[in-house]
Design an enzyme around this catalytic site. Structure first.
Site, PDB file in Angstrom:
ATOM      1  N   GLU A  30      -5.564  -0.468  -7.522  1.00  0.00           N
ATOM      2  CA  GLU A  30      -4.562   0.363  -8.185  1.00  0.00           C
ATOM      3  C   GLU A  30      -3.580  -0.531  -8.950  1.00  0.00           C
ATOM      4  O   GLU A  30      -3.042  -1.493  -8.392  1.00  0.00           O
ATOM      5  CB  GLU A  30      -3.801   1.196  -7.149  1.00  0.00           C
ATOM      6  CG  GLU A  30      -4.660   2.233  -6.447  1.00  0.00           C
ATOM      7  CD  GLU A  30      -3.905   2.991  -5.374  1.00  0.00           C
ATOM      8  OE1 GLU A  30      -4.110   4.208  -5.245  1.00  0.00           O
ATOM      9  OE2 GLU A  30      -3.102   2.362  -4.653  1.00  0.00           O
TER      10      GLU A  30
ATOM     11  N   HIS B 202      -2.634  -3.119  -6.110  1.00  0.00           N
ATOM     12  CA  HIS B 202      -2.996  -2.762  -4.743  1.00  0.00           C
ATOM     13  C   HIS B 202      -4.505  -2.758  -4.524  1.00  0.00           C
ATOM     14  O   HIS B 202      -5.223  -1.895  -5.031  1.00  0.00           O
ATOM     15  CB  HIS B 202      -2.424  -1.386  -4.392  1.00  0.00           C
ATOM     16  CG  HIS B 202      -2.783  -0.918  -3.021  1.00  0.00           C
ATOM     17  ND1 HIS B 202      -3.099   0.394  -2.736  1.00  0.00           N
ATOM     18  CD2 HIS B 202      -2.915  -1.598  -1.851  1.00  0.00           C
ATOM     19  CE1 HIS B 202      -3.386   0.495  -1.459  1.00  0.00           C
ATOM     20  NE2 HIS B 202      -3.275  -0.702  -0.901  1.00  0.00           N
TER      21      HIS B 202
ATOM     22  N   SER C  94       0.812  -1.211   0.000  1.00  0.00           N
ATOM     23  CA  SER C  94       0.000   0.000   0.000  1.00  0.00           C
ATOM     24  C   SER C  94       0.847   1.264   0.000  1.00  0.00           C
ATOM     25  O   SER C  94       0.305   2.366  -0.093  1.00  0.00           O
ATOM     26  CB  SER C  94      -0.916   0.015   1.232  1.00  0.00           C
ATOM     27  OG  SER C  94      -0.151  -0.039   2.423  1.00  0.00           O
TER      28      SER C  94
ATOM     29  N   ASN D 179      -3.687   6.121  -0.845  1.00  0.00           N
ATOM     30  CA  ASN D 179      -3.099   6.281   0.483  1.00  0.00           C
ATOM     31  C   ASN D 179      -2.367   7.602   0.639  1.00  0.00           C
ATOM     32  O   ASN D 179      -2.302   8.154   1.739  1.00  0.00           O
ATOM     33  CB  ASN D 179      -2.157   5.117   0.790  1.00  0.00           C
ATOM     34  CG  ASN D 179      -2.922   3.917   1.319  1.00  0.00           C
ATOM     35  OD1 ASN D 179      -4.098   4.021   1.625  1.00  0.00           O
ATOM     36  ND2 ASN D 179      -2.272   2.789   1.409  1.00  0.00           N
TER      37      ASN D 179
END
Length: 266
Positions: free
Chosen positions: A156, A144, A123, A194
């Site tokens: 992702e 991800h 992440s 993130n």
């Protein structure tokens, strides 16, 4: 080339919460899925837990029993890396530790075929940092997912400067077969979500640290007044502070310790 779920074998290394979620969406998408975990019996435990979740979906009327049985039959528990040799795409889903991830990728390279795509579910760690130890960097990418994977549609797809464009296109298709919504993002600490969401949890913890409000109050304001599905503390509890903290440190250091994304002592 248009991919077919019947022609794909997915490998998942790491059978914790994230790994199990990835396994679930892979088999739900009709793909044979190999599962490997460092804990003895961990892979078989993942098969049992995912099977239980699929059966509960049948009980709730959200999945046909025949589809459930087919999905369960697609899971294969593995005992060592050699059993991952038939995989077309492998997702590493272990804890956020760069040396450990590099070790997994090096072990995989020794057993998989030349066309196998190696991905990380990290992440926050830049994919190029993981790929740097690989002999064939062009097939390494990020894939991800978000927790809980069966409910969170986004995935992702992250390429480095070395990643082959065909690899990224194939991952976009695999993501769709898993009924996810794949987005192509650049390789940077925290990637898109993130990094973009860093302020949400860090600001919540800063408010607590400054004794402005309690966690319950902050969460209630964000849910009830600003229409967030979860408050920052609820989100932190879901992902786990033991997971959240190292991720935030990686992003903080990756952006030259920018004070705007610094964590608090709380």
């Amino acid at each position: 080339m248009q991919l077919s779920a019947d022609d794909l074998t997915i490998g998942v290394v790491g059978a914790g919460a994230m790994g199990q979620g990835i396994v679930q969406v892979a088999v739900a998408g009709g793909m044979r899925t190999l599962i490997l975990d460092q804990r003895p019996g961990g892979a078989q435990e993942a098969v049992e837990k995912v099977s239980g979740r699929l059966r509960r979906l049948v009980e709730k009327g959200r999945l046909d029993e025949s589809d459930c049985d087919h999905a369960i039959g697609l899971m294969v528990a593995c005992d060592d890396f050699a059993q991952m040799s038939s995989a077309d795409v492998i997702v590493e889903a272990i804890f956020e530790d760069l040396p450990a991830k590099r070790d997994v990728f090096q072990k995989l390279e020794k057993v998989v075929g030349e066309e196998c795509i190696l991905t990380s579910n990290t992440s926050s760690i830049p994919i190029a940092s993981i790929a740097s130890v690989c002999a064939k960097k062009s097939r390494v990418a990020g894939f991800h997912f978000f927790n809980p994977v069966p409910l969170m549609k986004l995935v992702e797809v992250i390429g480095t400067t070395d990643t082959d464009e065909a690899v990224l296109e194939k991952l976009m298709q695999v993501g769709r077969l898993m009924t996810r919504t794949p987005v192509l993002v650049k390789d940077a600490p925290g990637f898109l979500v993130n990094m973009g969401g860093s302020a949400y949890t860090t600001e919540g913890f800063t408010i607590l640290h400054d004794n402005v409000a309690t966690p319950a109050q902050v969460d209630a304001i964000m849910r009830d007044c600003h229409d967030f599905r979860m408050g920052p503390f609820e989100l932190g509890d879901l992902t786990g502070i033991d997971v959240n903290y190292p991720v935030r440190q990686i992003i903080y250091n990756g952006y030259n310790q920018d004070p705007r994304i610094k964590t608090t002592p709380e």
